[in-house]
Design a protein around this motif. Structure first.
Motif: not given
Length: 337
Positions: A113-129
């Motif tokens: 899940g590290v990619w999804a977590i990093d992406f969510a940190d960089q894009h707080p406006e996005a819902e990431v699954i």
């Protein structure tokens, strides 16, 4: 409309892989492989963690046997090393697709899940699954990320609530019908949205033929043929562009990179990539890739796999063996219309 569609189909191909990698003949101790990645976790039901234990390693139980690599802590550490390797490869970028203001994103076969977590940190406006066969992700995660236990080779239902961006990385030796996964990605991304897949050509090469006749090459020949006979795509990277075209994507972009194994290159960037690649190999990477497929499908004994993995590991430490792999990043857009 037909004219616009034809224009959009133009494919831009950028080949980043050097044709000749210079060997560094001066010894240099590159033992530092980078900082540890930050750890988060995701809350999932306990019904999917009745794991399979075999030959001293742990494997997923949900859709048992679909994925032939372990999911234990040793393997999770190795996957996080690969995440750092890919960040280094792409100049600290998580993706190359030209996405803008993504609101809904999915990471296929998310692993730790590290990619999804990093992406969510960089894009707080996005819902990431993040979805995966194993519930091995952490519980302390950004509020905009969640993890699902799912089989991406099954029929999807995401079309009802499509994504702005779909990402997948390193599905080699994991997927039997890779083209179907890409077709389903096309159906599940919004018109105008982007899909990006990043993957390997499993078989190593060398600029000077120094891997010929080595146990390093024998390892990949044995393991690759075993996965192929079991029905898995071993080297999807070179095929991604055609699968994207077949699915209907436009504005397809292809980038090909080279990743050495070991610190033999003279070029500093390639040396760092090689160090990280060797680090994941030293983290039981050879055993992880070979153990299940050779014992389940080729009737090897565990001890035989251990010997082969050990020989490949030893060759990987030999600075006179100059192995490298091709890695592909391909992204495309679903047409607006």
């Amino acid at each position: 409309m037909a004219e616009a569609s034809t224009q959009e189909q133009a494919v831009s191909t950028t080949d980043q892989a050097p044709t000749n990698v210079e060997v560094d003949n001066s010894y240099e101790n590159d033992s530092a492989y980078g900082d540890e990645l930050s750890s988060y976790t995701a809350s999932l039901t306990s019904s999917v963690i009745d794991y399979r234990h075999e030959n001293g390693r742990r494997y997923h139980r949900f859709r048992d046997g679909s994925y032939l690599l372990p999911n234990d802590e040793t393997e999770n550490d190795r996957l996080d090393m690969l995440h750092e390797l890919f960040l280094l490869l792409l100049n600290r970028k998580l993706y190359l697709a030209p996405i803008k203001n993504p609101q809904r994103v999915i990471d296929l076969a998310t692993g730790t899940g590290v990619w999804a977590i990093d992406f969510a940190d960089q894009h707080p406006e996005a819902e990431v699954i993040g979805c995966d066969l194993s519930a091995t992700q952490p519980t302390l995660v950004p509020p905009n990320v969640k993890f699902l236990v799912d089989d991406i080779e099954s029929d999807w239902a995401y079309e009802r609530n499509p994504f702005d961006f779909i990402h997948a990385r390193f599905l080699a030796v994991s997927i039997r019908d890779y083209a179907k996964v890409i077709r389903q990605s096309y159906q599940s991304v919004k018109p105008g949205g982007w899909v990006e897949f990043q993957d390997w050509d499993l078989y190593p090469t060398s600029p000077d033929g120094s891997i010929n006749g080595t146990s390093f090459l024998k390892y990949y020949d044995e393991v690759g043929s075993a996965f192929e006979s079991a029905g898995y795509h071993v080297s999807p990277g070179p095929k991604l562009e055609q699968w994207f075209k077949d699915a209907g994507f436009v504005n397809i972009h292809v980038e090909k990179f080279v990743i050495p194994y070991g610190v033999w290159p003279k070029d500093k960037h390639l040396k760092k990539l090689g160090a990280w690649n060797q680090a994941q190999g030293e983290a039981n990477g050879f055993e992880a890739g070979a153990l299940a497929v050779l014992t389940r499908f080729k009737n090897w004994a565990k001890e035989e796999v251990t010997i082969l993995a050990g020989q490949a590991l030893s060759d990987g430490r030999n600075r006179n063996i100059h192995a490298m792999f091709n890695f592909f990043v391909v992204y495309g857009q679903r047409p607006e219309n």
